[in-house]
Design an enzyme around this catalytic site. Structure first.
Site, short mmCIF file in Angstrom:
data_model
loop_
_atom_site.label_atom_id
_atom_site.label_comp_id
_atom_site.label_asym_id
_atom_site.label_seq_id
_atom_site.Cartn_x
_atom_site.Cartn_y
_atom_site.Cartn_z
N GLU A 10 -8.21 62.58 23.92
CA GLU A 10 -9.42 63.05 24.44
C GLU A 10 -10.33 62.71 23.50
OE1 GLU A 10 -8.86 66.93 25.67
OE2 GLU A 10 -7.20 66.41 27.22
N GLU A 32 -0.70 64.23 29.35
CA GLU A 32 -1.09 65.73 29.25
C GLU A 32 -1.29 66.30 30.51
OE1 GLU A 32 -3.27 66.53 25.82
OE2 GLU A 32 -3.62 68.50 26.98
#
Ligand code: GAL
Length: 831
Positions: A406, A490
């Site tokens: 991210e 995730e």
């Protein structure tokens, strides 16, 4: 020969910074000059610096957890624990003959921003708390004499947004080798698995010659099986110039290869021997396993040719009682817990793990997505990635390198793609055998532009979350980029608290925006500060276990998923702030106690018959009120009974949590699980009496007497009939006798401000945990647990002999005394 010693023992610790600014170069006081002015000048790091009143500690050590100073003003993402600057010192001796050797100190990780000094000389400075480093001390050490290593650690700043602790929290070793030796991580075992259980093993070995002359030597490479037999051996003669390194490539054919698998994690050992005139100068051991890994864009992941789904979890490393200073045996315990749940893959979010964790994964059969901390190409971050890959590339458990998570500032940008491409090149140059991934979020909005405009494809597309739980996006993406391999790197982020049940905030409606969803949760939080155990709450980017798993399970092209997270961890207390200090994301709590959602995963991730009924049935005062009673199971259907009255049968599927609304009445709730017509399992929950007994279980009864092994003792509240009382939150006290020590306690309460190191702990929803460590003596260990209104209870353990263990002990008194007499000046202040 190579000697490896643990350097985990007998350290001195000072909780604070030491700075002496009173120096004056012009008018003497030279000994107090700042460390950088002259070589060998750091006072704190010199022999004789008065550290007698510093605290005696052993490693691993997390000073932040040990202090246990909670503060509302400390960073909530770091668990609201106060951090700071500290010092460590350790004295040790080297022998006269060590001057003929290379002596190195290896650190698996120190959190963070630290300077390492030996005898007043700077060995190095590091900013990262996750990198393994080693220092050769040949130039600055003393032989037949006392050496002192001193480390200043500044844990004030964080590297991540989760609890990271502080101090020398991973293992330290002293390594002595011949001057002709294999380098650190100096072997790389690659292989091709051929038909009929044959394999071709290629090993690159990096050898260093620290002698002033050319060395001619035999390199013997042996493959040793689990029974300790040499199954293959190859020798060749080599020559190496003085003060240089040589890479030798050896190719070995193996006839009967036993593959490493998650069910049978078979490990080989590669013994690399350097021989000169028949004398063994070095023996370097590399554990490795042989397995094949393949990712397919249509059908997902294959291990040894078998198609399996990655049933993964993301984890941070901290545990109750010890913070990030997790002993090796506790890492193993945690991996075992995950395996029992059916988990087969572990993501080391979001940093290089400790090597002990990967050893546990190799040993127990857990696949690993191994992640670097930051996706960037500065010298520092490239070194972090290179160290990770060189260190970890022989672990059979590691199946993927994760180059980042991210990185919202750069992903989808031109800069991001340049950085990413460079890191892939680096990864490939160090390990051409594994693929890389990058865990992308923001609903992967950029993946298309990102790839199309750069004519570029990620090797394994890592997808974090699904905004608004739109799992059809997997299909859209797959249709648009059919060549791309996809894995959920995730997902879920389901919030739940073990043993706590209440009505959920209505924040899960897809139409609620990010902000209002949070407002809703916080509003509810202000009223009762609860995340219920029912497992239906999640942040706007998250989803329930049922949605998360079915969305991946039903799509062949998805290689699998990594659930956020296997265990609760300190920090990231979403959706609350103070006084919460621990996250709610775990499938298990901070102690590794299963939450209810654990049984959802266990039901669908294992083949074991599973039936779990919740909540508890102690609702005095709520008679006739409707209570949600739920079941996680892999039975075909489950029938619920209250006091032997049937409340109906419900069909069980992966997509739902079977729920009955039951008017409360004290007694027994019984769930009967059927496969077809047959009753397979029965589980009961009873209204209990008051807790008065203590149940104790330990994960093992014998500890190795190495002051390193630990056992995990789980304690539960029982009523006089022996039924578990989930509603008991009483205070318990612990004492220990014999050859062991309590190194921490925990209870999984996400808002506990209790000190992990105190010998008392409240039960939290009926459970708490004590971690006991052996010392160096063999003998009995007796742990006593008591509490007001509880029968005193004991558990007896044994500490047994181990001979596999060498460590750097204390400096002998004689040497220390000789040093004081001989160097009175330096010993100033020594009492
Ligand atoms: C993700 C992030 C994780 C954690 C998680 C919480 O976006 O990668 O580190 O913060 O959110 O849901």
């Amino acid at each position: 020969m190579r000697e490896i010693y643990s350097m985990n023992y007998d350290w001195k610790f000072y909780d604070g910074d030491i700075q002496d600014r009173s120096f004056d170069c012009t008018h003497g006081n030279v000994s107090k000059n700042p460390s950088w002015m002259k070589s060998g000048n750091n006072g704190v790091a010199k022999w004789g610096y008065p550290d007698l009143d510093w605290q005696d500690i052993d490693l691993p050590h997390d000073f932040v957890c040990e202090r246990g100073e909670f503060s509302e003003t400390a960073s909530a993402s770091q668990g609201s624990l106060v951090k700071g600057i500290v010092w460590y010192r350790k004295t040790f001796e080297l022998k006269k003959e060590d001057s003929e050797k290379c002596v190195t100190i290896e650190f698996d990780g120190i959190f963070r921003n630290y300077e390492v000094w030996l005898n007043g000389h700077l060995l190095g400075m590091e900013i990262s708390g996750y990198k393994s480093v080693s220092y050769n001390i040949d130039d600055v050490c003393s032989y037949e004499d006392v050496n002192v290593i001193a480390i200043r650690v500044d844990a004030t700043d964080c590297e991540g947004w989760w609890y990271e602790g502080g101090g020398i929290y991973r293992n330290v070793r002293l390594v002595k080798t011949s001057k002709l030796h294999v380098g650190q991580w100096g072997t790389f075992v690659k292989y091709t698995v051929l038909e009929e259980s044959k394999a071709e093993v290629v090993c690159d070995t990096t050898i260093y010659n620290e002698y002033d002359k050319v060395m001619v030597f035999d390199l013997v490479t042996q493959i040793i099986n689990q029974a300790g037999e040499v199954v293959e051996e190859i020798r060749n003669i080599n020559s190496i110039k003085p003060h240089s390194q040589l890479v030798v490539m050896n190719c070995i054919n193996m006839d009967k290869t036993i593959l490493w698998d998650i069910e049978d994690p078979y490990l080989y050992k590669l013994n690399t021997l350097i021989k000169k005139d028949n004398e063994i100068m070095d023996c370097y051991e590399t554990k490795f396993g042989i397995r094949t890994v393949h990712f397919d864009n249509e059908t997902g992941f294959y291990l040894n040719g078998k198609n399996i789904k990655l049933k993964g979890v993301c984890c941070h490393e901290d545990h109750a009682g010890v913070g990030v200073a997790v002993p090796d045996a506790l890492h193993e315990y945690r991996i075992k817990l995950l395996k029992e749940m059916g988990c087969n893959a572990y993501r080391t979010s979001h940093n290089p793990p400790t090597p002990a964790l990967l050893d546990a994964c190799d040993k127990l059969g857990m696949l690993v997505m191994d992640e670097t901390r930051v996706m960037d190409t500065s010298e520092e971050y490239v070194q972090q990635l290179k160290t990770l890959i060189k260190r970890d590339r022989n672990h059979p458990s590691v199946i993927l390198w994760s180059l980042g998570n991210e990185e919202m500032n750069i992903h989808g940008t031109d800069v991001g793609i340049r950085i990413y491409k460079r890191l892939i090149r680096i990864a490939k140059s160090l390990d051409p055998t594994r693929k890389t991934t990058y865990a992308m979020n923001c609903n992967w909005y950029d993946i298309s532009e990102f790839n199309e405009s750069h004519n570029f494809s990620v090797e394994v597309g890592g997808l974090n979350y699904n905004l608004m739980r739109n799992f059809n996006k997997y299909d859209t993406l797959h249709e648009k980029y059919p060549e791309m391999v996809l894995v959920g790197t995730e997902n879920a982020s389901t919030l739940s608290t073990r043993g706590l049940y209440c009505e959920e905030p209505s924040s899960n409606d897809a139409s609620i925006t990010f902000k209002s969803s949070h407002e809703c949760i916080f509003e509810k939080a202000q009223r009762n500060q609860i995340v219920s155990g029912y497992g239906e709450v999640y942040p706007p980017w998250g989803s329930t276990p049922m949605e998360t798993w079915t969305s991946v399970d039903t799509r062949d092209f998805m290689a699998g998923v990594f659930i956020w997270t296997g265990f609760d961890y300190r920090g990231e207390t979403i959706p609350y702030r103070w006084p919460f200090t621990v996250s709610h994301f775990g499938i298990m709590d901070l102690c590794g106690f299963p939450k209810d959602i654990y049984y959802y995963y266990k039901s669908w991730w294992t083949n074991e018959d599973t039936l779990h009924i919740f909540p508890h049935w102690n609702w005095e005062g709520k008679e006739k009120e409707l209570i949600d009673v739920c079941v996680f199971s892999n039975m075909d259907c489950v029938e619920l009974f209250l006091n032997d009255k049937s409340l109906g049968i419900k069909e069980i599927t992966k997509a739902v949590k079977a729920t009955w609304q039951v008017p409360y009445e004290a007694g027994t709730l019984k769930a009967v699980g059927y496969k077809g017509e047959e009753v397979i399992m029965v589980k009961e929950v009873k209204t209990t009496k008051k807790a008065s007994k203590i149940g104790i279980t330990s994960n093992k009864s014998e500890l190795l007497a190495n002051k390193n092994d630990v056992c995990i003792i789980n304690i539960e509240a029982l009523d006089e009939d022996g039924y578990f009382v989930q509603t008991s939150n009483e205070l318990l006290e612990f004492s220990i006798k014999g050859e062991g020590k309590i190194i921490g306690t925990g209870n999984g309460n996400p808002m506990s401000h209790e000190q992990d190191k105190l010998l008392q702990r409240k039960l939290y929803h009926g459970l708490c945990q004590v971690i006991v460590q052996s010392n160096f003596q063999t003998g009995d260990i007796i742990l006593t647990v008591e509490g007001k209104d509880f029968e005193q209870t004991q558990i007896q353990l044994k500490s047994i002999e181990t001979n596999e263990f060498k460590y750097v002990g204390k400096v002998s008194k004689d040497i220390a005394l000789a040093k004081i007499i001989g160097r009175r000046d330096a010993a100033d202040g020594l009492v």
